[in-house]
Design a protein around this motif. Structure first.
Motif, PDB file in Angstrom:
ATOM      1  N   LEU A   2     -42.328 -18.286  26.402  1.00 35.63           N
ATOM      2  CA  LEU A   2     -43.354 -19.201  25.924  1.00 35.63           C
ATOM      3  C   LEU A   2     -44.029 -19.893  27.095  1.00 35.63           C
ATOM      4  O   LEU A   2     -43.469 -20.050  28.162  1.00 35.63           O
ATOM      5  N   GLN A   3     -45.236 -20.356  26.838  1.00 38.51           N
ATOM      6  CA  GLN A   3     -45.979 -21.070  27.848  1.00 38.51           C
ATOM      7  C   GLN A   3     -45.557 -22.528  27.846  1.00 38.51           C
ATOM      8  O   GLN A   3     -45.040 -23.034  26.852  1.00 38.51           O
ATOM      9  N   PRO A   4     -45.793 -23.248  28.962  1.00 36.35           N
ATOM     10  CA  PRO A   4     -45.510 -24.683  28.954  1.00 36.35           C
ATOM     11  C   PRO A   4     -46.304 -25.342  27.828  1.00 36.35           C
ATOM     12  O   PRO A   4     -47.418 -24.936  27.525  1.00 36.35           O
ATOM     13  N   LYS A   5     -45.722 -26.387  27.220  1.00 36.32           N
ATOM     14  CA  LYS A   5     -46.350 -26.979  26.039  1.00 36.32           C
ATOM     15  C   LYS A   5     -47.748 -27.523  26.320  1.00 36.32           C
ATOM     16  O   LYS A   5     -48.569 -27.592  25.424  1.00 36.32           O
ATOM     17  N   ASP A   6     -48.039 -27.893  27.561  1.00 36.60           N
ATOM     18  CA  ASP A   6     -49.373 -28.395  27.894  1.00 36.60           C
ATOM     19  C   ASP A   6     -50.423 -27.299  27.817  1.00 36.60           C
ATOM     20  O   ASP A   6     -51.600 -27.589  27.651  1.00 36.60           O
ATOM     21  N   ASP A   7     -50.008 -26.045  27.933  1.00 40.77           N
ATOM     22  CA  ASP A   7     -50.944 -24.924  27.879  1.00 40.77           C
ATOM     23  C   ASP A   7     -51.080 -24.336  26.478  1.00 40.77           C
ATOM     24  O   ASP A   7     -51.945 -23.510  26.252  1.00 40.77           O
ATOM     25  N   VAL A   8     -50.237 -24.748  25.567  1.00 37.49           N
ATOM     26  CA  VAL A   8     -50.234 -24.172  24.234  1.00 37.49           C
ATOM     27  C   VAL A   8     -51.331 -24.782  23.371  1.00 37.49           C
ATOM     28  O   VAL A   8     -52.030 -24.082  22.658  1.00 37.49           O
ATOM     29  N   VAL A   9     -51.496 -26.101  23.438  1.00 36.95           N
ATOM     30  CA  VAL A   9     -52.454 -26.813  22.589  1.00 36.95           C
ATOM     31  C   VAL A   9     -53.435 -27.594  23.449  1.00 36.95           C
ATOM     32  O   VAL A   9     -53.049 -28.266  24.395  1.00 36.95           O
ATOM     33  N   ASN A  10     -54.697 -27.504  23.079  1.00 40.70           N
ATOM     34  CA  ASN A  10     -55.731 -28.352  23.668  1.00 40.70           C
ATOM     35  C   ASN A  10     -55.796 -29.593  22.780  1.00 40.70           C
ATOM     36  O   ASN A  10     -56.404 -29.574  21.710  1.00 40.70           O
ATOM     37  N   TRP A  11     -55.155 -30.670  23.231  1.00 42.11           N
ATOM     38  CA  TRP A  11     -55.020 -31.856  22.388  1.00 42.11           C
ATOM     39  C   TRP A  11     -56.355 -32.553  22.144  1.00 42.11           C
ATOM     40  O   TRP A  11     -56.533 -33.195  21.107  1.00 42.11           O
ATOM     41  N   ALA A  12     -57.301 -32.418  23.047  1.00 45.87           N
ATOM     42  CA  ALA A  12     -58.628 -33.006  22.816  1.00 45.87           C
ATOM     43  C   ALA A  12     -59.316 -32.300  21.655  1.00 45.87           C
ATOM     44  O   ALA A  12     -59.914 -32.953  20.781  1.00 45.87           O
ATOM     45  N   ALA A  13     -59.232 -30.978  21.613  1.00 47.78           N
ATOM     46  CA  ALA A  13     -59.822 -30.219  20.507  1.00 47.78           C
ATOM     47  C   ALA A  13     -59.092 -30.525  19.201  1.00 47.78           C
ATOM     48  O   ALA A  13     -59.721 -30.669  18.149  1.00 47.78           O
ATOM     49  N   GLY A  70     -57.439 -26.276  18.167  1.00 55.27           N
ATOM     50  CA  GLY A  70     -56.945 -26.574  19.508  1.00 55.27           C
ATOM     51  C   GLY A  70     -55.760 -25.725  19.920  1.00 55.27           C
ATOM     52  O   GLY A  70     -55.142 -25.991  20.949  1.00 55.27           O
ATOM     53  N   ALA A  71     -55.429 -24.709  19.145  1.00 58.13           N
ATOM     54  CA  ALA A  71     -54.325 -23.817  19.487  1.00 58.13           C
ATOM     55  C   ALA A  71     -54.820 -22.830  20.540  1.00 58.13           C
ATOM     56  O   ALA A  71     -55.075 -21.656  20.270  1.00 58.13           O
ATOM     57  N   GLU A  72     -54.963 -23.351  21.728  1.00 53.27           N
ATOM     58  CA  GLU A  72     -55.627 -22.641  22.816  1.00 53.27           C
ATOM     59  C   GLU A  72     -54.925 -21.351  23.233  1.00 53.27           C
ATOM     60  O   GLU A  72     -55.559 -20.315  23.399  1.00 53.27           O
ATOM     61  N   GLU A 111     -44.254 -21.917  18.156  1.00 53.87           N
ATOM     62  CA  GLU A 111     -44.292 -23.031  19.109  1.00 53.87           C
ATOM     63  C   GLU A 111     -45.502 -23.926  18.849  1.00 53.87           C
ATOM     64  O   GLU A 111     -45.396 -25.151  18.872  1.00 53.87           O
ATOM     65  N   THR A 112     -46.644 -23.331  18.582  1.00 60.13           N
ATOM     66  CA  THR A 112     -47.856 -24.100  18.317  1.00 60.13           C
ATOM     67  C   THR A 112     -47.676 -24.973  17.081  1.00 60.13           C
ATOM     68  O   THR A 112     -48.000 -26.171  17.103  1.00 60.13           O
ATOM     69  N   LEU A 113     -47.155 -24.404  16.015  1.00 59.51           N
ATOM     70  CA  LEU A 113     -46.953 -25.169  14.785  1.00 59.51           C
ATOM     71  C   LEU A 113     -45.923 -26.271  14.977  1.00 59.51           C
ATOM     72  O   LEU A 113     -46.058 -27.367  14.418  1.00 59.51           O
ATOM     73  N   ARG A 114     -44.907 -26.015  15.790  1.00 59.73           N
ATOM     74  CA  ARG A 114     -43.909 -27.046  16.090  1.00 59.73           C
ATOM     75  C   ARG A 114     -44.577 -28.226  16.790  1.00 59.73           C
ATOM     76  O   ARG A 114     -44.340 -29.385  16.456  1.00 59.73           O
ATOM     77  N   LEU A 115     -45.441 -27.930  17.754  1.00 64.01           N
ATOM     78  CA  LEU A 115     -46.146 -28.994  18.469  1.00 64.01           C
ATOM     79  C   LEU A 115     -47.099 -29.740  17.542  1.00 64.01           C
ATOM     80  O   LEU A 115     -47.200 -30.971  17.606  1.00 64.01           O
TER      81      LEU A 115
END
Length: 147
Positions: A2-13, A70-72, A111-115
């Protein structure tokens, strides 16, 4: 992996979409969860069948829906799969080169849905702690007259 959590979701979007949608956000997020899972199953089945044509639409749908929330990471991976599948259609070849990418979709969605769920729960907890919020306990004077 998995990618680091900061790269998984664009929180601004994610926040922008949430602000635009408003009260219906939770319901639409549940639709995304269901539709994304269906798209991934369709991409996986098409890959197993070596059918590039059948991969294009679900990969395209997954890309667009994911990027709106935002699920980049999953959006970018879906875009890569979509473009590769389109190239296979043009070349009249099987999507065999996607063997490393297609299996990454499912764990990345999980992972995206968990975040997403963690963020929504954290927002709900913050909202409940705000003074005057329904169900919030006043910091001073709960149960006291005149406090």
């Amino acid at each position: 992996m998995l990618q680091p959590k900061d790269d998984v979701v664009n929180w601004a979007a994610f926040a922008q979409t949430r602000a635009i949608i408003g009260a219906e956000f939770g319901r639409l997020l549940s639709y995304y969860r269901d539709d994304a899972a269906k798209s991934i199953v369709a991409v996986e089945q098409a890959f197993i069948a070596r059918d590039a044509v059948a991969m294009v639409r679900p990969a395209h749908t997954l890309k667009g829906d994911s990027l709106q929330f935002g699920a980049e990471a999953i959006g970018k991976l879906s875009e890569k799969i979509e473009h590769a599948a389109r190239q296979c259609v043009e070349d009249r070849s099987a999507p065999d080169d996607l063997g490393a990418d297609v299996p990454r979709l499912r764990p990345l969605l999980i992972e995206t849905l968990r975040l997403f769920e963690r963020e929504v729960a954290a927002d709900a907890a913050r909202l409940a702690r705000r003074p005057g919020a329904p169900g919030a306990v006043a910091a001073r004077g709960f149960g006291r007259k005149g406090a």
